[in-house]
Write an enzyme that holds these catalytic residues in place. Structure first.
Site, mmCIF file in Angstrom:
data_model
loop_
_atom_site.group_PDB
_atom_site.id
_atom_site.type_symbol
_atom_site.label_atom_id
_atom_site.label_comp_id
_atom_site.label_asym_id
_atom_site.label_seq_id
_atom_site.Cartn_x
_atom_site.Cartn_y
_atom_site.Cartn_z
ATOM 1 N N ARG A 292 0.808 -1.222 0.000
ATOM 2 C CA ARG A 292 0.000 0.000 0.000
ATOM 3 C C ARG A 292 0.843 1.274 0.000
ATOM 4 N NH1 ARG A 292 -2.456 -3.853 -0.803
ATOM 5 N NH2 ARG A 292 -4.506 -4.476 0.006
ATOM 6 N N SER B 179 -11.610 -0.407 2.707
ATOM 7 C CA SER B 179 -10.753 -0.725 3.856
ATOM 8 C C SER B 179 -10.114 0.549 4.384
ATOM 9 C CB SER B 179 -9.673 -1.722 3.449
ATOM 10 O OG SER B 179 -10.248 -2.946 3.048
ATOM 11 N N GLU C 164 -5.235 3.320 5.539
ATOM 12 C CA GLU C 164 -5.102 3.403 4.093
ATOM 13 C C GLU C 164 -5.593 4.748 3.598
ATOM 14 O OE1 GLU C 164 -6.127 0.462 1.281
ATOM 15 O OE2 GLU C 164 -6.058 -1.182 2.720
#
Length: 333
Positions: free
Chosen positions: A161, A233, A329
């Site tokens: 990520r 998420s 995130e």
């Protein structure tokens, strides 16, 4: 190209935050953006579908949004194909195009919200696949001087990520195109049990079956942002040293895990959050989704501060119980 002043961003972020930007520039070619860079107000904020943003208030500056919507095959061999995709293409439209054309590599990433440009910045991932696995080159425009620069996969500094565009070069480059390398040969990745079972139920690992299986699983777990504001998420799955994981297993023998690089262990953040009792709980108009603890939702009228207050409470409880600090995130703006 369009430039708007005092522009609502309610439809440009999946949390549905009703905030405004001083200006919004939408561009459809690199030359359009380069021609405006010296005339528009700073700071700049590049956005795609707004699925990784949490606005804490109005944005005082210029929001920059690409509308480049082309998908073009620029190279082909017996084994693979290179596809140049505009940064404004809806990510799932590109996945659908790839599946229809028989190209492997992104089918596990079906139904992820957002646009292609953001996929290269966020290094999106799901079901054992990450964008970095199929990205060859990211073509960008420097916002300081309008110069064009191509970043190879290696130069993008990809990890879980993460990319150079989220760290060292954050806010310095706008993505114009992403070149993907996709496979012509069947290459199913079914390492996640639920996915493998759903694919087999549909008749086996074809591109269409994998795509439809992923969509079905995601729809069963994740809320539609048009109905319930969310950013998918909200937290990243933490990656911890194996020694720390072994210590946790003494108290939590059922703790799930996945191997990560360099002997590290990835632990599902959703499991940690659920064990702390947060699944389905609310703090005012913000809540942890009752079907997937990784997801924070706007029940209606929540502000960025409301969502952040809930996220901070979850992070604190997970740290208190497990000694693990969750990272988000989602980017706070």
């Amino acid at each position: 190209m369009t430039i708007r002043d005092n522009c609502s961003l309610a439809g440009k972020n999946t949390f549905g935050m009703d905030v405004r930007a001083d200006h919004m520039l939408e561009w459809s070619t690199p030359d359009e953006l380069k021609g405006q860079l010296h005339d528009i107000e700073k700071p700049f904020l590049m956005i795609g579908g707004g699925s990784n943003l949490l606005f804490m208030g109005d944005f005082n500056g210029t929001v920059i949004h690409s509308t480049i919507s082309t998908i073009e095959i620029i190279g082909s061999t017996d084994d693979d194909v290179h596809v140049k995709v505009g940064s404004g293409v809806v990510w799932d439209d590109f996945v659908a195009w790839s599946v229809i054309n028989g190209f492997w590599g992104v089918e596990n990433l079906s139904a992820i919200p957002g646009e292609v440009g953001a996929s290269a910045v966020q290094n999106i991932g799901a079901y054992g696949v990450e964008a970095k696995d199929v990205i060859d080159t990211v073509q960008t425009i420097c916002l300081a001087d309008g110069s064009e620069r191509d970043f190879s996969n290696a130069e993008c500094g990809y990890s879980y990520r993460q990319s150079i565009f989220k760290n060292e070069l954050k806010g310095q480059y706008a993505v114009a195109y992403v070149i993907f390398r996709l496979s012509k040969a069947a290459a199913p990745k079914l390492g996640y049990g639920a996915l493998e079972q759903e694919v087999e139920r549909r008749g086996g690992p074809t591109l269409a079956n994998i795509r439809h299986a992923v969509i079905s699983i995601r729809e069963s777990k994740l809320p539609d942002p048009k109905v319930l504001g969310n950013a998918g998420s909200f937290f990243m799955n933490p990656v911890i040293p194996s020694a720390q994981f072994d210590a946790l297993k003494v108290s939590w023998p059922e703790i799930p895990s996945y191997p990560a690089n360099d002997g590290m262990i990835k632990v599902p953040a959703g499991w940690l959050i659920e064990k702390c009792g947060w699944k389905g709980r609310s703090l005012g108009p913000a809540a942890v989704y009752d079907r997937q603890a990784l997801v924070l939702v706007n029940k209606g009228g929540a502000t960025g501060a409301d969502i952040k207050r809930l996220a901070d409470a979850v992070i604190q409880d997970v740290y208190s119980r497990f000694g693990i600090t969750l990272s988000t995130e989602v980017n706070y703006i």
